[in-house]
Design a protein around this motif. Sequence first.
Motif, short mmCIF file in Angstrom:
data_model
loop_
_atom_site.label_atom_id
_atom_site.label_comp_id
_atom_site.label_asym_id
_atom_site.label_seq_id
_atom_site.Cartn_x
_atom_site.Cartn_y
_atom_site.Cartn_z
N ARG A 63 6.78 5.30 1.43
CA ARG A 63 7.37 6.38 0.64
C ARG A 63 6.28 7.34 0.16
NH1 ARG A 63 11.58 4.23 -3.59
NH2 ARG A 63 9.87 4.90 -4.89
N ALA A 64 6.69 8.47 -0.35
CA ALA A 64 5.74 9.48 -0.84
C ALA A 64 4.88 8.94 -1.98
CB ALA A 64 6.49 10.73 -1.28
N ASP A 65 5.43 8.01 -2.79
CA ASP A 65 4.67 7.43 -3.90
C ASP A 65 3.83 6.22 -3.47
OD1 ASP A 65 6.59 5.47 -3.54
OD2 ASP A 65 7.37 5.56 -5.60
N HIS A 66 3.77 5.98 -2.17
CA HIS A 66 3.01 4.88 -1.54
C HIS A 66 3.59 3.50 -1.80
CE1 HIS A 66 -0.46 7.07 0.25
NE2 HIS A 66 0.11 8.00 -0.47
N ASP A 67 4.82 3.45 -2.33
CA ASP A 67 5.52 2.18 -2.40
C ASP A 67 6.18 1.98 -1.03
OD1 ASP A 67 6.54 -0.19 -3.40
OD2 ASP A 67 7.45 0.74 -5.17
N SER A 94 0.13 -0.49 -1.83
CA SER A 94 1.51 -0.59 -1.35
C SER A 94 1.96 -2.05 -1.22
CB SER A 94 1.66 0.10 0.01
OG SER A 94 1.33 1.46 -0.08
N TYR A 95 1.15 -2.86 -0.58
CA TYR A 95 1.54 -4.26 -0.37
C TYR A 95 1.40 -5.08 -1.63
CZ TYR A 95 2.52 -3.59 4.50
OH TYR A 95 3.11 -3.17 5.68
N ASP A 96 0.51 -4.72 -2.55
CA ASP A 96 0.45 -5.43 -3.83
C ASP A 96 1.75 -5.22 -4.59
OD1 ASP A 96 -2.09 -6.68 -3.73
OD2 ASP A 96 -3.05 -4.77 -4.16
N ARG A 126 16.66 0.35 3.01
CA ARG A 126 17.27 -0.69 2.18
C ARG A 126 16.74 -0.70 0.75
NH1 ARG A 126 20.91 -3.40 5.77
NH2 ARG A 126 20.59 -2.14 7.63
N GLY A 127 15.72 0.10 0.46
CA GLY A 127 15.16 0.16 -0.88
C GLY A 127 13.95 -0.74 -1.05
N VAL A 128 13.18 -0.48 -2.10
CA VAL A 128 11.94 -1.22 -2.34
C VAL A 128 12.22 -2.69 -2.67
CG1 VAL A 128 10.60 0.80 -3.03
CG2 VAL A 128 11.79 -0.56 -4.78
#
Length: 189
Positions: A77-81, A140-142, A108-110
């Motif tokens: 995503r743009a926010d790096h999530d 992101s993965y954290d 499907r969402g975060v």
Amino acid sequence: MDKRMLRRTIVAARRSMSETRRRAGAASVRESLMDRPWVQMAGLVACYWSTGEEPQTHGLVFALWKHGATVILPVLRADHDLDWAVYDGPDSLEPGRYGIMQPVDVRRGVDAIRTAALVIVPALAVDKKTGVRLGRGGGSYDRALARVGPNVPTVALLHDGELIEGVPAESHDQRVRYAAMPSGMIALR
């Protein structure tokens, strides 16, 4: 060694690795994982589509999918999530941010990762004593791993030599339960 220097060292070592060695390593990791009952029984698997010098996951993702697992892959995503979408075969991918392949399926969402029975993540290194993983530095993965339940197997894929002692850790750094390498899989913590 600080995180930035450790990242540079590992990336340089990965770049010097031959394509033949990478392919052989990917096959070994795939076979090792697919032989585990807890991998075979995982109905929903969160994984990633490898790029560059990362341990290759293309064959693993395909094998999991052919075995009957629902595989979700990240969408940056743009926010790096990380958002998640279902992989439905090799033709279900398109280039996303930074050219990373991602599923074309509905996002499907975060929180979709919360329902995964198995989570496979990239790492540059993992600390053999604590299970702390060193990523690329974006977090992101954290963030994604922080959403995973405590009893869900989390596996970092590594090249041999990347399971080390002394990975620098900060409060936000997440741990993994397993490190999978061409030489074998190690349970951590």
